[in-house]
Design a protein around this motif. Structure first.
Motif, PDB file in Angstrom:
ATOM      1  N   PRO A 247     -20.691  23.064 -18.800  1.00  0.00           N
ATOM      2  CA  PRO A 247     -19.636  22.127 -17.428  1.00  0.00           C
ATOM      3  C   PRO A 247     -20.327  23.331 -16.212  1.00  0.00           C
ATOM      4  O   PRO A 247     -19.975  22.894 -14.980  1.00  0.00           O
ATOM      5  CB  PRO A 247     -18.516  22.507 -18.501  1.00  0.00           C
ATOM      6  CG  PRO A 247     -18.244  22.548 -19.468  1.00  0.00           C
ATOM      7  CD  PRO A 247     -20.424  22.822 -20.004  1.00  0.00           C
ATOM      8  N   LEU A 248     -20.314  24.241 -16.620  1.00  0.00           N
ATOM      9  CA  LEU A 248     -20.905  25.528 -15.317  1.00  0.00           C
ATOM     10  C   LEU A 248     -21.908  25.504 -14.435  1.00  0.00           C
ATOM     11  O   LEU A 248     -22.160  26.517 -14.248  1.00  0.00           O
ATOM     12  CB  LEU A 248     -19.593  26.721 -15.472  1.00  0.00           C
ATOM     13  CG  LEU A 248     -18.394  26.667 -15.445  1.00  0.00           C
ATOM     14  CD1 LEU A 248     -18.007  28.368 -15.812  1.00  0.00           C
ATOM     15  CD2 LEU A 248     -17.572  25.929 -14.105  1.00  0.00           C
ATOM     16  N   GLU A 249     -22.765  25.196 -15.398  1.00  0.00           N
ATOM     17  CA  GLU A 249     -24.764  24.402 -15.072  1.00  0.00           C
ATOM     18  C   GLU A 249     -24.662  24.341 -14.950  1.00  0.00           C
ATOM     19  O   GLU A 249     -26.322  23.434 -14.977  1.00  0.00           O
ATOM     20  CB  GLU A 249     -25.128  25.876 -16.481  1.00  0.00           C
ATOM     21  CG  GLU A 249     -25.367  27.110 -16.939  1.00  0.00           C
ATOM     22  CD  GLU A 249     -26.007  27.697 -17.789  1.00  0.00           C
ATOM     23  OE1 GLU A 249     -25.532  28.549 -18.558  1.00  0.00           O
ATOM     24  OE2 GLU A 249     -26.124  27.093 -18.038  1.00  0.00           O
ATOM     25  N   ARG A 250     -23.583  22.758 -15.007  1.00  0.00           N
ATOM     26  CA  ARG A 250     -24.314  21.220 -14.666  1.00  0.00           C
ATOM     27  C   ARG A 250     -24.822  20.702 -13.517  1.00  0.00           C
ATOM     28  O   ARG A 250     -26.428  20.529 -13.566  1.00  0.00           O
ATOM     29  CB  ARG A 250     -23.272  20.547 -14.502  1.00  0.00           C
ATOM     30  CG  ARG A 250     -22.834  19.881 -16.111  1.00  0.00           C
ATOM     31  CD  ARG A 250     -21.562  18.770 -16.125  1.00  0.00           C
ATOM     32  NE  ARG A 250     -20.744  18.996 -17.824  1.00  0.00           N
ATOM     33  CZ  ARG A 250     -19.544  18.620 -17.859  1.00  0.00           C
ATOM     34  NH1 ARG A 250     -18.504  18.490 -16.886  1.00  0.00           N
ATOM     35  NH2 ARG A 250     -18.954  18.513 -18.999  1.00  0.00           N
ATOM     36  N   THR A 251     -24.677  21.478 -11.996  1.00  0.00           N
ATOM     37  CA  THR A 251     -25.078  21.726 -11.478  1.00  0.00           C
ATOM     38  C   THR A 251     -26.385  22.146 -10.948  1.00  0.00           C
ATOM     39  O   THR A 251     -27.805  21.353 -10.566  1.00  0.00           O
ATOM     40  CB  THR A 251     -23.984  21.595 -10.015  1.00  0.00           C
ATOM     41  OG1 THR A 251     -22.744  21.283 -10.118  1.00  0.00           O
ATOM     42  CG2 THR A 251     -24.483  21.687  -8.747  1.00  0.00           C
TER      43      THR A 251
ATOM     44  N   SER B  17     -18.930  25.237 -25.340  1.00  0.00           N
ATOM     45  CA  SER B  17     -18.961  24.928 -23.902  1.00  0.00           C
ATOM     46  C   SER B  17     -18.958  23.025 -23.299  1.00  0.00           C
ATOM     47  O   SER B  17     -17.781  22.803 -22.956  1.00  0.00           O
ATOM     48  CB  SER B  17     -20.110  25.204 -22.934  1.00  0.00           C
ATOM     49  OG  SER B  17     -19.614  26.200 -23.225  1.00  0.00           O
ATOM     50  N   ILE B  18     -19.746  22.410 -23.999  1.00  0.00           N
ATOM     51  CA  ILE B  18     -19.278  21.006 -23.806  1.00  0.00           C
ATOM     52  C   ILE B  18     -17.993  20.338 -24.302  1.00  0.00           C
ATOM     53  O   ILE B  18     -17.370  19.612 -23.758  1.00  0.00           O
ATOM     54  CB  ILE B  18     -19.947  19.964 -23.991  1.00  0.00           C
ATOM     55  CG1 ILE B  18     -21.824  21.019 -22.959  1.00  0.00           C
ATOM     56  CG2 ILE B  18     -19.828  18.853 -23.941  1.00  0.00           C
ATOM     57  CD1 ILE B  18     -23.441  20.367 -23.264  1.00  0.00           C
ATOM     58  N   GLY B  19     -17.841  20.967 -25.392  1.00  0.00           N
ATOM     59  CA  GLY B  19     -16.383  20.784 -25.776  1.00  0.00           C
ATOM     60  C   GLY B  19     -16.909  18.840 -26.974  1.00  0.00           C
ATOM     61  O   GLY B  19     -16.664  18.266 -27.125  1.00  0.00           O
ATOM     62  N   LYS B  20     -15.253  18.324 -26.052  1.00  0.00           N
ATOM     63  CA  LYS B  20     -15.012  17.148 -26.304  1.00  0.00           C
ATOM     64  C   LYS B  20     -15.296  15.647 -25.515  1.00  0.00           C
ATOM     65  O   LYS B  20     -15.167  14.709 -25.427  1.00  0.00           O
ATOM     66  CB  LYS B  20     -13.584  17.260 -26.637  1.00  0.00           C
ATOM     67  CG  LYS B  20     -13.022  17.510 -24.503  1.00  0.00           C
ATOM     68  CD  LYS B  20     -10.783  16.909 -24.754  1.00  0.00           C
ATOM     69  CE  LYS B  20     -10.052  16.972 -23.443  1.00  0.00           C
ATOM     70  NZ  LYS B  20      -9.154  17.152 -24.081  1.00  0.00           N
ATOM     71  N   GLY B  21     -16.101  16.357 -24.375  1.00  0.00           N
ATOM     72  CA  GLY B  21     -16.448  15.856 -23.516  1.00  0.00           C
ATOM     73  C   GLY B  21     -17.950  14.810 -24.038  1.00  0.00           C
ATOM     74  O   GLY B  21     -18.697  14.308 -23.318  1.00  0.00           O
ATOM     75  N   ALA B  22     -18.566  15.465 -25.206  1.00  0.00           N
ATOM     76  CA  ALA B  22     -19.542  15.451 -25.607  1.00  0.00           C
ATOM     77  C   ALA B  22     -19.145  14.517 -27.397  1.00  0.00           C
ATOM     78  O   ALA B  22     -19.233  14.678 -27.945  1.00  0.00           O
ATOM     79  CB  ALA B  22     -20.789  16.569 -25.988  1.00  0.00           C
TER      80      ALA B  22
END
Length: 556
Positions: free
Chosen positions: A183-187, A263-268
């Protein structure tokens, strides 16, 4: 204990995946944009409106004035061409409508594969879907000269097929980034990957102008052959060095795999089996991204397809100057794209403002900047052509701010469905590619500066509309509909605050071993460790544990 250890991004496998995708995007845009420059060398001479066919109506005084103010004039009907030899190298008598249709045909194919490719990438993985279609792109580029010399309709068909194949690119990339980008490296990962877009434009515009005059196969043919060869070479490297998910990668370290997956967790989710179509299309934040994508692409596709023509017809640059100066805005876009990705992630990591406000700020500022500077470009005349190029550079710089806005917003809203979402939004974003060249051609029948001014005013109005819609509808958080049902079971995590005295635990946060295949072993926490924390209500915890002896507690 159980604390998540970050794996450095530099020289990691996610870094290499982003680097290969960056090179792949360069080749996507090389094969897409090459015809915008090549077509200037393919035609025998610039075809003008019927009212201008009698070139003798131009007075010697007018020609002399143009040569004095803008360098070479429009002698012999050749806007921006310095001598007659440049008029005689072309092979085809294509009028302006034919050329506009050739530039648009790519996008008629491109739009077809947006949503299907998003689903295919989410279901089967983006590596194979993108790789196979990029091979098709390379082949189409290789056969383009033969098709053009056979019949223009055959070239129409090849450009259409090229668009169909290239249409899978961004849905596949978003599906891959949904699995690879913490998440904190997406951009920053998205920005680095997508910086291949301006580099592709830089390579195409700058080199194609030289190849037109100095390349083999009458100049323009070499543009297509070289594009195809390098695309095929990239496909080989892509299949050898990438994987759909961290778990499938042959060379990834355990530390990096655990870090990415945790890190990605439940969103993936690895494979999407259920898609909440109705909830997607009734989601305000998704509509903000759809409108943002459309409006941003309208400027981008107007420049990609029409910038060389504008440089030639309105600003009167010759073919070599045209290629170099047409690439200059994209040099600026490349530098700003990478900077934007780093800045957006830094702001989020420091917690200065929320993700939602980051996305809104970057995108709205992007649109407002475009509105201002593209309007100024419309006011520039041939005598101010170098200033016009400067403001075109500022337009692309502000357009690059979208890398911190709508471009990465799909991953915020729904990582598991990112490929599908990008397929949806890029369907809308492809429409400008279909209509922008035709609108520009229709608005400039006489190729005058006044006509080109209207083209840029239309771009400004579209950008202003996008700013308003995105400001009111955008969001930067994971949407409730975005967590697939099976992931809700597998990946909800029991954290200490979930069993505190003022909040009863939920059974869905306690996971049995058979439902936690994607949760790393390092996340396991014993009941004794949890009970030692003062804020935990031991009675509540014991009550839950007694309900199923196989329950295992996980914490990050």
């Amino acid at each position: 204990m159980g604390e998540l250890i970050k794996a450095p991004m530099l020289f990691s496998q996610r870094f290499y995946m982003s680097l290969l995708a960056f090179i792949g995007l360069i080749m996507v845009y090389v094969t897409r944009v090459n015809i915008s420059v090549a077509i200037l060398c393919m035609i025998k001479n610039p075809v003008v409106n019927a009212t201008l066919l009698n070139m003798s109506s131009w007075s010697n005084a007018e020609n002399s004035s143009k040569r004095t103010a803008c360098g070479e004039g429009r002698d012999s009907g050749g806007a921006g061409l310095s001598n007659k030899s440049e008029l005689q190298t072309g092979e085809f008598d294509w009028d302006k409508l034919t050329r506009s249709e050739l530039l648009s045909m790519y996008f008629y194919g491109y739009i077809i594969t947006q949503i299907p490719s998003g689903w295919l990438a989410s279901r089967y993985g983006g590596k194979r879907v993108w790789g196979v279609n990029m091979l098709v792109c390379g082949i189409c580029s290789l056969v383009s000269p033969i098709c053009a010399r056979t019949h223009v309709y055959l070239l129409y068909f090849v450009r259409f097929v090229l668009g169909v194949a290239a249409g899978v690119t961004f849905p596949c990339l978003h599906a891959l980034l949904g699995q690879w980008a913490p998440p904190l490296e997406r951009t920053i990962l998205t920005a680095c990957t997508f910086s291949g877009i301006p580099i592709g434009n830089i390579v195409t515009f700058s080199i194609s102008g030289v190849l037109c005059q100095s390349g083999f196969d009458n100049g323009w043919g070499s543009i297509f052959y070289l594009s195809g060869i390098f695309t095929v070479l990239w496909v080989i490297a892509w299949f050898l060095m990438t994987a759909d998910t961290p778990a499938q990668h042959k060379w990834i370290s355990e530390r990096e795999r655990v870090y990415i997956e945790s890190s990605i967790g439940k969103g993936a989710v690895k494979k999407v089996r259920y898609v909440p179509w109705l909830k997607m299309f009734t989601s305000g934040p998704l509509w903000a991204v759809i409108v943002g994508h459309f409006c941003s692409n309208y400027l981008a596709y107007t420049l990609i397809t029409s910038l060389p023509t504008f440089m030639k017809e309105s600003l009167n640059f010759d073919i070599k100057q045209n290629g170099v100066l047409s690439s200059l805005p994209y040099v600026c876009q490349f530098v700003s794209t990478v900077s934007v990705g780093h800045a957006a992630d830094l702001i989020r990591q420091r917690g200065w403002i929320s993700t939602t406000n980051v996305r809104k700020s970057f995108q709205v500022i992007s649109f407002l900047g475009i509105t201002l500077f593209v309007s100024i470009v419309g006011l520039m005349s041939c005598e101010q052509r170098h200033i016009a190029v400067l403001f075109l550079c500022l337009c692309t710089v502000f357009n690059s701010l979208s890398r911190g806005g709508y471009v990465v917003n799909h991953l915020d809203l729904a990582p598991s469905y990112a490929g599908i979402l990008f397929g949806i939004t890029n369907t809308a974003g492809t429409i400008p590619g279909m209509i922008a060249p035709i609108i520009a051609g229709a608005l400039t029948p006489n190729r005058t500066a006044d006509e080109w001014r209207i083209v840029f005013y239309v771009c400004a109005a579209v950008a202003a509309f996008g700013a308003v819609v995105y400001f009111f509808l955008a969001d930067g958080e994971l949407q409730e509909w975005a967590v697939p049902p099976d992931v809700k079971i597998k990946m909800d995590i029991l954290e200490p605050h979930m069993i505190t005295k003022d909040k009863p635990p939920s059974l869905t946060t306690l996971l049995t071993p058979d439902k936690v295949n994607s949760v790393p072993e390092t996340a396991k926490v014993s009941a004794q460790e949890i009970q030692q924390e003062n804020e935990v209500d031991s009675e509540k915890l014991q009550e839950i544990l007694k309900s199923d002896e196989n329950i295992q507690i996980y914490r990050f």
